[in-house]
Motif scaffolding. Sequence first.
Motif, mmCIF file in Angstrom:
data_model
loop_
_atom_site.group_PDB
_atom_site.id
_atom_site.type_symbol
_atom_site.label_atom_id
_atom_site.label_comp_id
_atom_site.label_asym_id
_atom_site.label_seq_id
_atom_site.Cartn_x
_atom_site.Cartn_y
_atom_site.Cartn_z
ATOM 1 N N PHE A 1 47.965 47.755 48.710
ATOM 2 C CA PHE A 1 47.369 47.230 47.482
ATOM 3 C C PHE A 1 47.739 45.763 47.383
ATOM 4 O O PHE A 1 48.913 45.403 47.500
ATOM 5 C CB PHE A 1 47.891 47.983 46.258
ATOM 6 N N VAL A 2 46.747 44.923 47.156
ATOM 7 C CA VAL A 2 47.018 43.492 47.114
ATOM 8 C C VAL A 2 46.142 42.841 46.049
ATOM 9 O O VAL A 2 44.977 43.183 45.875
ATOM 10 C CB VAL A 2 46.775 42.840 48.500
ATOM 11 N N SER A 3 46.738 41.906 45.314
ATOM 12 C CA SER A 3 45.980 41.124 44.350
ATOM 13 C C SER A 3 45.685 39.767 44.955
ATOM 14 O O SER A 3 46.220 39.403 46.009
ATOM 15 C CB SER A 3 46.793 40.935 43.070
ATOM 16 N N MET A 4 44.863 39.012 44.279
ATOM 17 C CA MET A 4 44.655 37.631 44.673
ATOM 18 C C MET A 4 45.855 36.816 44.194
ATOM 19 O O MET A 4 46.791 37.343 43.613
ATOM 20 C CB MET A 4 43.362 37.100 44.064
ATOM 21 N N SER A 5 45.818 35.506 44.416
ATOM 22 C CA SER A 5 46.920 34.643 43.991
ATOM 23 C C SER A 5 47.164 34.800 42.501
ATOM 24 O O SER A 5 46.237 34.771 41.698
ATOM 25 C CB SER A 5 46.594 33.183 44.300
ATOM 26 N N ILE A 6 48.422 35.017 42.148
ATOM 27 C CA ILE A 6 48.773 35.236 40.752
ATOM 28 C C ILE A 6 48.351 34.050 39.892
ATOM 29 O O ILE A 6 47.966 34.191 38.744
ATOM 30 C CB ILE A 6 50.293 35.478 40.634
ATOM 31 N N ALA A 7 48.406 32.871 40.446
ATOM 32 C CA ALA A 7 48.071 31.675 39.670
ATOM 33 C C ALA A 7 46.573 31.501 39.488
ATOM 34 O O ALA A 7 46.127 30.761 38.633
ATOM 35 C CB ALA A 7 48.648 30.442 40.362
ATOM 36 N N ASP A 8 45.780 32.208 40.313
ATOM 37 C CA ASP A 8 44.338 31.972 40.305
ATOM 38 C C ASP A 8 43.529 32.987 39.520
ATOM 39 O O ASP A 8 42.431 32.694 39.073
ATOM 40 C CB ASP A 8 43.808 31.940 41.741
ATOM 41 N N VAL A 9 44.028 34.223 39.420
ATOM 42 C CA VAL A 9 43.238 35.245 38.751
ATOM 43 C C VAL A 9 44.107 36.069 37.834
ATOM 44 O O VAL A 9 45.329 36.049 37.910
ATOM 45 C CB VAL A 9 42.578 36.205 39.778
ATOM 46 N N ASP A 10 43.433 36.812 36.946
ATOM 47 C CA ASP A 10 44.110 37.766 36.086
ATOM 48 C C ASP A 10 44.258 39.065 36.863
ATOM 49 O O ASP A 10 43.297 39.812 37.036
ATOM 50 C CB ASP A 10 43.262 37.989 34.824
ATOM 51 N N VAL A 11 45.469 39.354 37.343
ATOM 52 C CA VAL A 11 45.656 40.500 38.223
ATOM 53 C C VAL A 11 45.505 41.818 37.488
ATOM 54 O O VAL A 11 45.458 42.865 38.106
ATOM 55 C CB VAL A 11 47.041 40.445 38.905
ATOM 56 N N SER A 12 45.439 41.800 36.163
ATOM 57 C CA SER A 12 45.241 43.043 35.441
ATOM 58 C C SER A 12 43.817 43.540 35.574
ATOM 59 O O SER A 12 43.505 44.656 35.212
ATOM 60 C CB SER A 12 45.581 42.851 33.959
ATOM 61 N N ARG A 13 42.931 42.722 36.109
ATOM 62 C CA ARG A 13 41.527 43.104 36.195
ATOM 63 C C ARG A 13 41.094 43.584 37.577
ATOM 64 O O ARG A 13 40.117 44.300 37.691
ATOM 65 C CB ARG A 13 40.648 41.903 35.815
ATOM 66 N N SER A 14 41.773 43.157 38.615
ATOM 67 C CA SER A 14 41.252 43.436 39.950
ATOM 68 C C SER A 14 42.372 43.611 40.973
ATOM 69 O O SER A 14 43.388 42.931 40.912
ATOM 70 C CB SER A 14 40.342 42.283 40.385
ATOM 71 N N MET A 15 42.144 44.551 41.896
ATOM 72 C CA MET A 15 43.099 44.799 42.970
ATOM 73 C C MET A 15 42.316 45.317 44.165
ATOM 74 O O MET A 15 41.320 46.028 44.021
ATOM 75 C CB MET A 15 44.141 45.822 42.520
ATOM 76 N N LEU A 16 42.775 44.962 45.351
ATOM 77 C CA LEU A 16 42.122 45.379 46.585
ATOM 78 C C LEU A 16 42.918 46.523 47.209
ATOM 79 O O LEU A 16 44.122 46.410 47.413
ATOM 80 C CB LEU A 16 42.036 44.211 47.563
ATOM 81 N N VAL A 17 42.243 47.650 47.490
ATOM 82 C CA VAL A 17 42.856 48.786 48.170
ATOM 83 C C VAL A 17 42.503 48.680 49.646
ATOM 84 O O VAL A 17 41.328 48.644 50.010
ATOM 85 C CB VAL A 17 42.341 50.116 47.599
ATOM 86 N N VAL A 18 43.524 48.620 50.498
ATOM 87 C CA VAL A 18 43.323 48.381 51.930
ATOM 88 C C VAL A 18 43.767 49.607 52.720
ATOM 89 O O VAL A 18 44.880 50.103 52.538
ATOM 90 C CB VAL A 18 44.118 47.146 52.400
#
Length: 355
Positions: A241-258
Motif C-alpha cells: 500500500f502506497v500513497s503519493m507524496s505526503i506534501a502533494d496530496v491528501d492521503v486520506s483520499r487515495s491509496m494505491l494497492v500493489v
Amino acid sequence: MRRDGGGASAEEPRPDTLAAHLSALGVDGGAVALYVALLTGRPVPRASPEARRALLALGLAAEVPAGEVPAGEGVGGEGAGGDERGARDFSGGLVPVPPASALELLSRRETLRLEEARSAVARAYERYRRRTPSAVGGSVAEEVTGGDIDRVLGEALGGARREVLRFDSPPYFWDTERGTKEEVGQLRRGVRYRVVYTRESLARPGYLTENVQPCVDAGEEARVVSGLPVKLMVVDDRVGFVSMSIADVDVSRSMLVVRPSALLAALRALFEAYWGRALPVHPESGAAAPGGARPGPAERRILAMLVAGVPDSQIIRELGVSRRTFFRRMELLMAQAGAGSRFQLALQAQRRGWL
C-alpha cells in the motif's frame, strides 16, 4: 396430444417437467407436488398443512367449500368420477386459480435472490483477491479511496502471517489506538514488524508513549529518519500500500494497492534503503550492551527522542518532568557515555546498545 373445446391441440404437461419448473421458481417441494396434482388430477398422499398454506400464500390456489370441488380438478383422475371425499382429502379443499400474478411475484423474487447471490459471490471473490493479490485476473495495482482505505488495510493486516514493513508518518487517516492494539496482538502471535518513523511522527504529542512504545515493548523493530517520501506498507511480500507524496496530496483520499510485481519489489527495496540508514529506536533482538551499566527506562526514552530529533520542550512534556530534571539527566547521560555533544551522545548510545 389432446384437443381442447375449441379444437386446438395442446401438449399435455408432463408432471415431472411441471414440477421442475415450479421448483426453479422457488416453490417448496410439498407445495409443488400438491399443485401439480391439482393441475393434472393425479392423486398424491394427503397434502400437508404447510403445502396447503404455501399454495394459498402464493396465490396459486384457492379454498372452496366442502363438496364444491369442481369435477376433474383436484380429483383422482380427469373426469374419472372418483370418490369425492377422497378428492377432498387429497386436495385439501383447494382448486388452482389463474397463476399470472403468482408467477410474476415468484419470478421477481427469484430474480432478486439471484442478484443477491451474484453480489455475495462477487464480494467474496473481491475479499479473496485482496487477501491473495496474485489471484488470476488481478491487475498489478489499483486505487482505493475514502472509506475503502480503512477496510482494505484492515483485511490485509488481518491476514498477515510473517512480516509487515511500514513507513510511519503523519497525517494519520486511521484509528491509531486501534491500530496499536492490533499490531501488539499480531506481534505476540509471531508476526514481525519493521517500522521506519519520521521525526515528525515521534514529535506528535503522546504518539511515542501511547502508540510507538507499546509496539516496541511487544517486539516491533523501530527506526527513525528525518523524513520519508511516501506512506508505505508491505504485508508478507504479497500486497503493498502506497500513497503519493505526503506534501502533494491528501492521503486520506487515495491509496494505491500493489500486487506481486516488479513494482512491489521496488517498494520493498525502497523500504530496505531507508531502513538501512535509519537510526534505531530500540535495540535489535539479542543486541549486547557494552560500555557499562545500561540506562534506566526513563533515560532510554530520552535517548530515543533525542535520536529522533524531538525538541527538548516536547521531550519534557512527554516525560512530565521539569526542565531542571531533564537537563540534569542529560548531563548524567553525556558523562556516562563520555560524550561532549548531543550528537556524540546519540552515537554512543547506539554503539553501546542503549536504545
